[in-house]
Design a protein around this motif. Structure first.
Motif, PDB file in Angstrom:
ATOM      1  N   ASP A 179      23.030  30.724  65.182  1.00 29.82           N
ATOM      2  CA  ASP A 179      24.128  31.199  66.024  1.00 29.82           C
ATOM      3  C   ASP A 179      24.272  32.715  65.840  1.00 29.82           C
ATOM      4  OD1 ASP A 179      26.327  31.234  67.725  1.00 29.82           O
ATOM      5  OD2 ASP A 179      27.751  30.674  66.162  1.00 29.82           O
ATOM      6  N   HIS A 246      23.836  31.467  75.414  1.00 26.88           N
ATOM      7  CA  HIS A 246      25.135  30.853  75.126  1.00 26.88           C
ATOM      8  C   HIS A 246      25.654  30.108  76.360  1.00 26.88           C
ATOM      9  CE1 HIS A 246      25.559  32.666  71.168  1.00 26.88           C
ATOM     10  NE2 HIS A 246      26.694  32.001  71.021  1.00 26.88           N
ATOM     11  N   HIS A 260      26.236  23.866  67.924  1.00 23.40           N
ATOM     12  CA  HIS A 260      26.303  25.079  68.747  1.00 23.40           C
ATOM     13  C   HIS A 260      25.102  26.037  68.561  1.00 23.40           C
ATOM     14  CE1 HIS A 260      27.795  28.627  70.753  1.00 23.40           C
ATOM     15  NE2 HIS A 260      27.796  29.294  69.614  1.00 23.40           N
TER      16      HIS A 260
HETATM   17 FE   LIG Z   1      27.864  31.493  69.206  1.00 25.41          FE
END
Ligand SMILES: [Fe+2]
Length: 360
Positions: A179, A246, A260
């Protein structure tokens, strides 16, 4: 101006509490580690009493109940200790605009957050999201994801230290790492990038690239550098925002429960390649700059990225994650339009579907 203490230990905490004359702390923590966190900070918070609010989940009802508890608690400072989810929730709890009545209006952007209820000090326990450095907060209303933005959401104090980083399964470590890595790379190529955001993004990209393997092998020196990298990745996207990887990730997270960072990383490899192949001269230069930081040739960007994911134990094939072929089009159709606007290249739907088929 945010006051930031990175890798300086936790001993700064009693000094801050003293300076602010804090009598009572409203402590926001997650439900799995709250006991160990309370014990960890006890020696540093002797001068104040603590009321603990445990975030059982990130639903709006829990956040609203946190707001209500805070208002009754007579506290002088909020301290949030946890991963991005906990910090994001605490950011919302720290503002006064939130009540049951106006919550929906605020998250849909129809109502502006006007004031801060109490200052917020955050202590991240994962080296990943960079939420401690941003003025936005991600929440869910049912299954829909919203990102709320307001200057008031930025925590006033950050204490980010290796000693706070909790042990977690390697898969989750890799997800938070990717991430931060993706955020920094996207920030660098974002249409909103500035000299300052690129400086932060560069720092994060170089640190993550250098420390990735050691961090996954629990080397303390590398963890220390990852704590710093995560913070700079947050600083970078706080200016530039995130982009297409994203924007494409949310469907995979909501429908298929792909974590995520993993969901974002899945498309970043081929998007980087398209940026170079189809981008204007300026975007080609930006991609070349990114590759210089990674010490690779642009021709190898996609391969390098998916190899790194495999080093981190992240599956790179959509079919192995349970994704159904008929959903590939839906991934593109459900793209987050706000994030899409930040991407430096308009990539046609057919091309994206073709690339998704290649990683199926
Ligand atoms: Fe993120």
């Amino acid at each position: 101006m945010q006051k930031v203490f990175i890798n300086q230990g936790i001993t700064i905490l009693p000094e801050i509490l003293n300076d602010l004359r804090i009598k009572k702390i409203f402590l926001v923590v997650g439900n799995n580690a709250y006991q160990s966190i309370e014990n960890l900070i006890k020696p540093y918070t002797k001068s104040a009493s603590i009321e603990t609010f445990i975030m059982t989940d990130s639903n709006f009802k829990t956040i609203i109940s946190g707001c209500e508890k805070l208002k009754q608690s007579n506290s002088d400072l909020i301290i949030a200790i946890g991963g991005g989810r906990i910090i994001d929730a605490a950011k919302l709890i720290s503002v006064t605009a939130l009540s049951k009545e106006n919550y929906e209006n605020v998250i849909r952007g129809k109502e502006i957050i006007k004031n801060k209820f109490l200052p917020l000090l955050v202590m991240p326990t994962t080296a990943g999201t960079g939420s401690e450095a941003t003025s936005f907060s991600v929440v869910y209303l049912g299954k829909k994801k919203f990102s709320i933005a307001s200057e008031k959401l930025l925590p006033e104090y950050v204490i980010a230290d290796t000693s706070l980083v909790q042990e977690m399964p390697n898969y989750l470590k890799a997800c938070t790492l990717f991430d931060a890595f993706s955020q920094a790379i996207e920030s660098f190529w974002s249409v909103n990038a500035t000299d300052m955001s690129r400086k932060y993004a560069r720092r994060a990209i170089e640190l993550i690239n250098m420390n990735l393997k050691g961090y996954l092998n629990n080397e303390s020196k590398n963890t220390k550098n990852m704590v710093e990298a995560a913070y700079y990745s947050g600083k970078a996207i706080n200016i530039s925002k995130t982009t297409l990887p994203h924007a494409l990730s949310y469907f995979l997270t909501i429908k298929y429960n792909v974590s995520h960072g993993h969901a974002v990383a899945l498309t970043l490899g081929f998007i980087g390649k398209i940026n170079y192949n189809s981008g204007c001269d300026n975007l080609k230069k930006v991609m070349n700059d990114i590759c210089l930081m990674l010490h690779i040739d642009i021709k190898n960007f996609e391969k390098y990225w998916y190899n790194l994911m495999q080093v981190g134990g992240l599956e790179t094939k959509l079919s192995n994650l349970g994704v159904k072929k008929e959903d590939l089009e839906l991934i593109v159709d459900s793209v987050n339009v706000e994030r899409l606007k930040n991407h430096p290249l308009n990539i046609e739907k057919e091309i994206l579907i073709k690339e998704l088929n290649k990683i199926f």
